[in-house]
Scaffold this motif. Structure first.
Motif, PDB file in Angstrom:
ATOM      1  N   PHE A  11       0.798  -1.222   0.000  1.00 17.30           N
ATOM      2  CA  PHE A  11       0.000   0.000   0.000  1.00 17.30           C
ATOM      3  C   PHE A  11       0.831   1.273   0.000  1.00 17.30           C
ATOM      4  O   PHE A  11       0.282   2.359  -0.009  1.00 17.30           O
ATOM      5  CB  PHE A  11      -0.968   0.010   1.195  1.00 17.30           C
ATOM      6  N   HIS A  12       2.156   1.138   0.027  1.00 16.28           N
ATOM      7  CA  HIS A  12       2.993   2.323  -0.167  1.00 16.28           C
ATOM      8  C   HIS A  12       4.325   1.899  -0.753  1.00 16.28           C
ATOM      9  O   HIS A  12       4.670   0.726  -0.794  1.00 16.28           O
ATOM     10  CB  HIS A  12       3.140   3.159   1.106  1.00 16.28           C
ATOM     11  N   ASP A  56       6.319  -1.748  -1.389  1.00 12.17           N
ATOM     12  CA  ASP A  56       6.388  -2.272  -2.749  1.00 12.17           C
ATOM     13  C   ASP A  56       7.838  -2.523  -3.166  1.00 12.17           C
ATOM     14  O   ASP A  56       8.135  -3.528  -3.807  1.00 12.17           O
ATOM     15  CB  ASP A  56       5.705  -1.319  -3.733  1.00 12.17           C
ATOM     16  N   ARG A  57       8.734  -1.646  -2.814  1.00 17.16           N
ATOM     17  CA  ARG A  57      10.147  -1.835  -3.157  1.00 17.16           C
ATOM     18  C   ARG A  57      10.707  -3.097  -2.503  1.00 17.16           C
ATOM     19  O   ARG A  57      11.446  -3.859  -3.127  1.00 17.16           O
ATOM     20  CB  ARG A  57      10.961  -0.622  -2.736  1.00 17.16           C
ATOM     21  N   ILE A  58      10.338  -3.342  -1.252  1.00 16.55           N
ATOM     22  CA  ILE A  58      10.799  -4.542  -0.551  1.00 16.55           C
ATOM     23  C   ILE A  58      10.284  -5.800  -1.251  1.00 16.55           C
ATOM     24  O   ILE A  58      11.030  -6.761  -1.469  1.00 16.55           O
ATOM     25  CB  ILE A  58      10.366  -4.507   0.930  1.00 16.55           C
ATOM     26  N   PRO A  76       3.457  -4.114 -11.333  1.00 16.51           N
ATOM     27  CA  PRO A  76       2.391  -4.411 -10.370  1.00 16.51           C
ATOM     28  C   PRO A  76       1.016  -4.117 -10.948  1.00 16.51           C
ATOM     29  O   PRO A  76       0.855  -3.203 -11.763  1.00 16.51           O
ATOM     30  CB  PRO A  76       2.705  -3.475  -9.198  1.00 16.51           C
ATOM     31  N   LEU A  77       0.040  -4.909 -10.530  1.00 15.75           N
ATOM     32  CA  LEU A  77      -1.345  -4.666 -10.932  1.00 15.75           C
ATOM     33  C   LEU A  77      -1.921  -3.583 -10.038  1.00 15.75           C
ATOM     34  O   LEU A  77      -1.729  -3.596  -8.822  1.00 15.75           O
ATOM     35  CB  LEU A  77      -2.166  -5.945 -10.821  1.00 15.75           C
ATOM     36  N   ARG A  78      -2.627  -2.638 -10.649  1.00 15.85           N
ATOM     37  CA  ARG A  78      -3.210  -1.510  -9.923  1.00 15.85           C
ATOM     38  C   ARG A  78      -4.731  -1.575 -10.033  1.00 15.85           C
ATOM     39  O   ARG A  78      -5.271  -2.157 -10.976  1.00 15.85           O
ATOM     40  CB  ARG A  78      -2.726  -0.188 -10.553  1.00 15.85           C
ATOM     41  N   PRO A  79      -5.447  -0.966  -9.099  1.00 14.27           N
ATOM     42  CA  PRO A  79      -6.913  -0.972  -9.191  1.00 14.27           C
ATOM     43  C   PRO A  79      -7.396  -0.123 -10.367  1.00 14.27           C
ATOM     44  O   PRO A  79      -6.750   0.857 -10.744  1.00 14.27           O
ATOM     45  CB  PRO A  79      -7.356  -0.378  -7.853  1.00 14.27           C
ATOM     46  N   THR A  80      -8.519  -0.510 -10.915  1.00 14.09           N
ATOM     47  CA  THR A  80      -9.126   0.266 -11.998  1.00 14.09           C
ATOM     48  C   THR A  80      -9.768   1.526 -11.416  1.00 14.09           C
ATOM     49  O   THR A  80      -9.977   1.639 -10.197  1.00 14.09           O
ATOM     50  CB  THR A  80     -10.208  -0.553 -12.712  1.00 14.09           C
ATOM     51  N   SER A 140      -8.398   1.662  -2.001  1.00 19.04           N
ATOM     52  CA  SER A 140      -7.632   0.816  -2.912  1.00 19.04           C
ATOM     53  C   SER A 140      -6.717   1.630  -3.821  1.00 19.04           C
ATOM     54  O   SER A 140      -5.895   1.047  -4.533  1.00 19.04           O
ATOM     55  CB  SER A 140      -8.572  -0.033  -3.764  1.00 19.04           C
ATOM     56  N   ARG A 141      -6.807   2.942  -3.774  1.00 14.50           N
ATOM     57  CA  ARG A 141      -6.099   3.779  -4.742  1.00 14.50           C
ATOM     58  C   ARG A 141      -4.592   3.570  -4.759  1.00 14.50           C
ATOM     59  O   ARG A 141      -3.947   3.687  -5.784  1.00 14.50           O
ATOM     60  CB  ARG A 141      -6.417   5.259  -4.526  1.00 14.50           C
ATOM     61  N   SER A 142      -3.999   3.221  -3.636  1.00 16.88           N
ATOM     62  CA  SER A 142      -2.544   3.071  -3.587  1.00 16.88           C
ATOM     63  C   SER A 142      -2.093   1.608  -3.640  1.00 16.88           C
ATOM     64  O   SER A 142      -0.896   1.335  -3.575  1.00 16.88           O
ATOM     65  CB  SER A 142      -2.007   3.720  -2.308  1.00 16.88           C
ATOM     66  N   ALA A 143      -3.020   0.682  -3.774  1.00 16.98           N
ATOM     67  CA  ALA A 143      -2.674  -0.742  -3.743  1.00 16.98           C
ATOM     68  C   ALA A 143      -1.913  -1.168  -4.996  1.00 16.98           C
ATOM     69  O   ALA A 143      -2.216  -0.728  -6.106  1.00 16.98           O
ATOM     70  CB  ALA A 143      -3.934  -1.583  -3.601  1.00 16.98           C
ATOM     71  N   LYS A 144      -0.905  -2.015  -4.773  1.00 20.42           N
ATOM     72  CA  LYS A 144      -0.156  -2.630  -5.868  1.00 20.42           C
ATOM     73  C   LYS A 144      -0.048  -4.119  -5.568  1.00 20.42           C
ATOM     74  O   LYS A 144       0.335  -4.505  -4.471  1.00 20.42           O
ATOM     75  CB  LYS A 144       1.249  -2.041  -5.975  1.00 20.42           C
ATOM     76  N   LEU A 145      -0.396  -4.941  -6.542  1.00 22.92           N
ATOM     77  CA  LEU A 145      -0.388  -6.380  -6.361  1.00 22.92           C
ATOM     78  C   LEU A 145       0.742  -6.984  -7.196  1.00 22.92           C
ATOM     79  O   LEU A 145       0.871  -6.685  -8.375  1.00 22.92           O
ATOM     80  CB  LEU A 145      -1.735  -6.968  -6.787  1.00 22.92           C
ATOM     81  N   ARG A 146       1.564  -7.812  -6.558  1.00 24.52           N
ATOM     82  CA  ARG A 146       2.649  -8.518  -7.242  1.00 24.52           C
ATOM     83  C   ARG A 146       2.489 -10.012  -6.976  1.00 24.52           C
ATOM     84  O   ARG A 146       2.106 -10.422  -5.881  1.00 24.52           O
ATOM     85  CB  ARG A 146       4.004  -8.049  -6.743  1.00 24.52           C
ATOM     86  N   VAL A 147       2.820 -10.822  -8.000  1.00 26.00           N
ATOM     87  CA  VAL A 147       2.686 -12.278  -7.912  1.00 26.00           C
ATOM     88  C   VAL A 147       3.984 -12.929  -8.351  1.00 26.00           C
ATOM     89  O   VAL A 147       4.585 -12.508  -9.342  1.00 26.00           O
ATOM     90  CB  VAL A 147       1.524 -12.794  -8.808  1.00 26.00           C
ATOM     91  N   ALA A 148       4.407 -13.948  -7.595  1.00 27.82           N
ATOM     92  CA  ALA A 148       5.580 -14.734  -7.975  1.00 27.82           C
ATOM     93  C   ALA A 148       5.273 -16.208  -7.739  1.00 27.82           C
ATOM     94  O   ALA A 148       4.510 -16.564  -6.847  1.00 27.82           O
ATOM     95  CB  ALA A 148       6.800 -14.310  -7.170  1.00 27.82           C
TER      96      ALA A 148
END
Length: 106
Positions: free
Chosen positions: A55-56, A60-62, A80-84, A94-102
């Motif tokens: 969320f910040h 996200d960098r970590i 990263p995937l961002r909210p629409t 949700s405005r600041s959310a970033k989703l990463r998948v591995a």
């Protein structure tokens, strides 16, 4: 208010940012995230996936570096995937959310 520089895109009150920084420091949130990401490949079977929402930018960098620097992960989301816009309108938090998948590799 005059002492804290305003970010370009947000009108977040300086007290909000200050208390966020205090909460992160007191709870050792970044340290906990780092330790969790270092251990996560041991918990996930090969082929399993880790999905992290940050969320910040510090979080996200970590996450990005942990996935990139550990050879046990195959990154599935290059960006990263961002909210629409519709999702942000329905859920402003949700405005600041970033989703990463591995994916855990052998």
């Amino acid at each position: 208010r005059r002492c804290v520089p305003r970010s370009r895109n947000h009108d977040i009150h300086p007290a909000t940012r200050t208390f966020q920084a205090l909460r992160i420091a007191v709870n050792d949130e970044l340290g906990g995230l780092t330790r969790t990401l270092q251990s996560a490949p041991n918990w996930i079977a090969p082929g399993g996936r880790a999905v992290i929402i940050s969320f910040h930018s510090l979080e996200d960098r970590i996450v990005k570096n942990a996935f990139r620097d550990d050879e046990r992960w195959e990154i599935l989301t290059k960006k990263p995937l961002r909210p629409t816009d519709d999702e942000v309108q329905a859920n402003p938090r949700s405005r600041s959310a970033k989703l990463r998948v591995a994916k855990r590799v052998e």
